[in-house]
Design a protein around this motif. Structure first.
Motif, PDB file in Angstrom:
ATOM      1  N   PHE A 153     -54.131 -29.230 -23.640  1.00 20.40           N
ATOM      2  CA  PHE A 153     -53.322 -29.396 -22.429  1.00 20.40           C
ATOM      3  C   PHE A 153     -52.639 -28.100 -22.057  1.00 20.40           C
ATOM      4  O   PHE A 153     -52.566 -27.726 -20.877  1.00 20.40           O
ATOM      5  CB  PHE A 153     -52.282 -30.496 -22.674  1.00 20.40           C
ATOM      6  N   GLU A 154     -52.173 -27.394 -23.035  1.00 18.95           N
ATOM      7  CA  GLU A 154     -51.516 -26.115 -22.745  1.00 18.95           C
ATOM      8  C   GLU A 154     -52.502 -25.112 -22.157  1.00 18.95           C
ATOM      9  O   GLU A 154     -52.174 -24.347 -21.246  1.00 18.95           O
ATOM     10  CB  GLU A 154     -50.900 -25.551 -24.037  1.00 18.95           C
ATOM     11  N   ASN A 155     -53.739 -25.106 -22.690  1.00 22.60           N
ATOM     12  CA  ASN A 155     -54.764 -24.179 -22.155  1.00 22.60           C
ATOM     13  C   ASN A 155     -55.082 -24.534 -20.704  1.00 22.60           C
ATOM     14  O   ASN A 155     -55.195 -23.642 -19.831  1.00 22.60           O
ATOM     15  CB  ASN A 155     -56.028 -24.243 -23.014  1.00 22.60           C
ATOM     16  N   ALA A 197     -54.467 -23.596 -14.800  1.00 25.51           N
ATOM     17  CA  ALA A 197     -53.967 -24.075 -13.506  1.00 25.51           C
ATOM     18  C   ALA A 197     -52.947 -23.112 -12.948  1.00 25.51           C
ATOM     19  O   ALA A 197     -52.927 -22.843 -11.735  1.00 25.51           O
ATOM     20  CB  ALA A 197     -53.366 -25.469 -13.680  1.00 25.51           C
ATOM     21  N   LYS A 198     -52.103 -22.582 -13.798  1.00 29.30           N
ATOM     22  CA  LYS A 198     -51.097 -21.615 -13.339  1.00 29.30           C
ATOM     23  C   LYS A 198     -51.768 -20.359 -12.782  1.00 29.30           C
ATOM     24  O   LYS A 198     -51.352 -19.804 -11.771  1.00 29.30           O
ATOM     25  CB  LYS A 198     -50.168 -21.247 -14.486  1.00 29.30           C
ATOM     26  N   LEU A 199     -52.829 -19.914 -13.460  1.00 23.60           N
ATOM     27  CA  LEU A 199     -53.543 -18.717 -12.985  1.00 23.60           C
ATOM     28  C   LEU A 199     -54.195 -18.981 -11.640  1.00 23.60           C
ATOM     29  O   LEU A 199     -54.189 -18.122 -10.723  1.00 23.60           O
ATOM     30  CB  LEU A 199     -54.613 -18.323 -14.014  1.00 23.60           C
ATOM     31  N   GLU A 233     -51.891 -18.222  -4.294  1.00 23.53           N
ATOM     32  CA  GLU A 233     -50.700 -17.659  -3.642  1.00 23.53           C
ATOM     33  C   GLU A 233     -50.968 -16.247  -3.151  1.00 23.53           C
ATOM     34  O   GLU A 233     -50.539 -15.862  -2.070  1.00 23.53           O
ATOM     35  CB  GLU A 233     -49.534 -17.655  -4.618  1.00 23.53           C
ATOM     36  N   ASN A 234     -51.693 -15.497  -3.948  1.00 23.43           N
ATOM     37  CA  ASN A 234     -52.015 -14.124  -3.524  1.00 23.43           C
ATOM     38  C   ASN A 234     -52.923 -14.141  -2.289  1.00 23.43           C
ATOM     39  O   ASN A 234     -52.731 -13.338  -1.356  1.00 23.43           O
ATOM     40  CB  ASN A 234     -52.703 -13.380  -4.675  1.00 23.43           C
ATOM     41  N   ASP A 235     -53.913 -15.032  -2.308  1.00 23.92           N
ATOM     42  CA  ASP A 235     -54.813 -15.129  -1.153  1.00 23.92           C
ATOM     43  C   ASP A 235     -54.030 -15.547   0.067  1.00 23.92           C
ATOM     44  O   ASP A 235     -54.289 -15.056   1.201  1.00 23.92           O
ATOM     45  CB  ASP A 235     -55.942 -16.138  -1.431  1.00 23.92           C
ATOM     46  N   LEU A 236     -53.085 -16.434  -0.049  1.00 25.07           N
ATOM     47  CA  LEU A 236     -52.294 -16.895   1.082  1.00 25.07           C
ATOM     48  C   LEU A 236     -51.455 -15.768   1.645  1.00 25.07           C
ATOM     49  O   LEU A 236     -51.346 -15.614   2.869  1.00 25.07           O
ATOM     50  CB  LEU A 236     -51.380 -18.057   0.617  1.00 25.07           C
ATOM     51  N   GLU A 237     -50.894 -14.992   0.760  1.00 32.62           N
ATOM     52  CA  GLU A 237     -50.084 -13.879   1.228  1.00 32.62           C
ATOM     53  C   GLU A 237     -50.949 -12.889   1.986  1.00 32.62           C
ATOM     54  O   GLU A 237     -50.548 -12.334   3.027  1.00 32.62           O
ATOM     55  CB  GLU A 237     -49.400 -13.191   0.020  1.00 32.62           C
ATOM     56  N   ALA A 238     -52.120 -12.687   1.463  1.00 30.73           N
ATOM     57  CA  ALA A 238     -53.028 -11.724   2.135  1.00 30.73           C
ATOM     58  C   ALA A 238     -53.438 -12.227   3.519  1.00 30.73           C
ATOM     59  O   ALA A 238     -53.487 -11.455   4.510  1.00 30.73           O
ATOM     60  CB  ALA A 238     -54.266 -11.487   1.256  1.00 30.73           C
TER      61      ALA A 238
END
Length: 522
Positions: free
Chosen positions: A488-490, A495-497, A503-508
């Motif tokens: 679950f942690e993996n 999912a976090k990555l 988020e980076n794509d959205l900012e771009a």
């Protein structure tokens, strides 16, 4: 810290006592002494005797709450002091303020002799009665306290004129549990300040004590202390001895006293115990003490009458010691002046006569089947002399009868005592049987409890195994949970990555839109 020696602690004690070390310094020596001597009276063990260790002096005091006292072995072996001490003995020690070993053995002999004399007279001995006849004497030359006879009230002779070899034989005395009162009522340890006491006036005595003291004074004679100690266990003989001594006249005692004083004044240096002068002797010879009276009579041409004396004179010397003089009274004096031995012919020794004090009938009859010596003696005697001899024999037979009666009573008491002991042993045996039965019952009960305990133990072992199995299962479940948590942690990390990438794509995309808008408005 330096160790303080006994000499520093007991400076007031003289070296004759302080530097004397007891020879009873091991349990072997103590057990040997107790086997050979009686320490407790009536066979009841109330004290325990312990050897002296670490070179402890007789004046040692207890450094703890446990009580003990010392006792010289000579008090037990020679003077026959027994534990527990009598009320009279405790009273004497208390009046003088001294411990048992601080009172000189000769003074102990005075106390014991006085008690025995009182028992023979049917008098209860007390310390007040004792100190009417005796008084204490403290010497600067010795460590021990002594008592001596009051002037004009002489009663007992000195036990030993030179008491030696008692200083190095002493032991500890402790009370057994339940008998703590044995060591109460008198000082247990040596005191530096003793009390001068004695020579009480009649006014200081109670009415009953004055009556008893007068009864003793009316005897008007001296007693041999050693003789009284020997007669302690023979009460009937003791009474006969007291009556015999009381029957002596003052004239006889004073006559011997004057002879002894004259011998001293003349400077002859003869001991008064070595020579006793015979009176009414035609040859005027002296008789040495211990000489055979019959041998003496054979050496004289005429019969000699024997002086019947038994007196004891005590005089103080410079050191406070006392010289004792005594002569033995003989039964042969009753024969009178007409007695002389019978000649039984040449080559034959004179046959013993039943008039002799030491006559033995069995030995006589083994030598002859008829009393030849007695027949010859009777033929030469007057009727008065024969009557005196018969009276003497009658008195001796009466005394022997009384002694035998006393022995019979003693045997009866001993039989009764043995019966009581047998009854006591039977009671102890029954108690032992009951205790054995109780022990057997307790053993069965304990065995039953042991079996129940074993069953319970097995149940505990089975439960332990079950708990261990359950624990193993819980450990496996825990391990599985750990693995699931890791997966679950993996996934969560992935999912976090992915979220960060989005988020980076959205900012771009936002930046590109803004640029396009700005460019279009131009």
């Amino acid at each position: 810290m330096a160790v303080v020696g006994y000499g520093e602690l007991y400076k007031w004690v003289k070296d004759d006592a302080l530097k004397s070390e007891s020879l009873i310094n091991s349990w072997e020596a103590m057990d040997s002494f107790c086997r050979d001597h009686v320490v407790c009276s009536d066979g009841e063990e109330v004290v325990v005797c312990e050897p002296c260790v670490d070179r402890e002096p007789v004046c040692l005091r207890s450094s703890s709450t446990e009580k003990f006292t010392f006792c010289y072995s000579t008090l037990i072996s020679k003077i026959r002091v027994r534990w527990p001490l009598t009320e009279c003995e405790k009273g004497v020690l208390q009046s003088l303020g001294v411990a048992p070993t601080q009172l000189h053995p000769n003074s102990w002999a005075f106390v014991r002799g006085f008690e025995i004399l009182c028992s023979g007279l049917g008098i209860i001995p007390t310390s007040d009665k004792f100190f009417y006849f005796f008084e204490s004497r403290v010497s600067k030359r010795t460590s021990w306290v002594s008592v001596s006879g009051v002037s004009g009230r002489g009663l007992l002779s000195l036990f030993q004129s030179s008491y030696k070899d008692f200083k190095k034989s002493y032991f500890r005395v402790r009370s057994l549990p339940g008998h703590e009162d044995v060591l109460e009522g008198f000082p247990l340890y040596w005191n530096q300040k003793t009390i001068a006491f004695g020579g009480l006036d009649p006014e200081k005595l109670s009415e009953s004590d004055r009556v008893d003291v007068k009864k003793i004074e009316d005897l008007k004679t001296f007693f041999n202390t050693g003789k009284l100690l020997d007669l302690e266990s023979r009460p009937q003989e003791l009474k006969i001895h007291i009556a015999k001594m009381a029957s002596m006249s003052n004239r006889e005692m004073m006559k011997l006293w004057k002879q002894q004083q004259a011998s001293k004044a003349a400077g002859k240096g003869e001991s008064v115990t070595e020579k006793v002068m015979e009176t009414d002797s035609p040859v005027g010879k002296s008789r040495t003490a211990g000489e055979n009276p019959q041998k003496r009579r054979r050496e004289t041409d005429k019969p000699v009458s024997v002086v019947n004396l038994e007196t004891i004179v005590a005089t103080e010397t410079d050191k406070g010691d006392t010289e004792v003089q005594s002569t033995e009274r003989t039964v042969s004096a009753c024969l009178g002046e007409n007695w002389e031995p019978v000649d039984h012919g040449a080559g034959r020794s004179p046959l013993p006569s039943f008039w002799d004090e030491k006559f033995n009938h069995s030995a006589h009859l083994r030598n002859t089947d008829w009393l030849e010596g007695d027949r010859g003696d009777l033929e030469k005697m007057s009727a008065f002399t024969i009557a005196k001899g018969v009276e003497s024999l009658t008195n001796r037979l009466s005394a022997l009868s009384l002694i035998n009666e006393d022995k019979i009573r003693g045997l009866a008491r001993e039989t009764k005592l043995q019966g009581k002991k047998i009854t006591s042993l039977e009671d102890d045996l029954n108690k032992s049987k009951a205790e054995c039965k109780w022990v057997s019952t307790e053993r069965d009960r304990l065995l039953e409890g042991r079996r129940a305990f074993e069953d319970e133990k097995q149940a505990w072992i089975a439960e332990k195994v079950a708990l261990e199995n359950e624990l193993s299962e819980m450990r496996l479940a825990r391990d599985k949970s750990v693995d699931a948590a890791t997966v679950f942690e993996n996934d969560l990390s992935l999912a976090k990555l992915e979220v960060e990438r989005l988020e980076n794509d959205l900012e771009a995309s936002k930046v590109d839109s803004t640029k396009k808008f700005v460019q279009g408005s131009r």
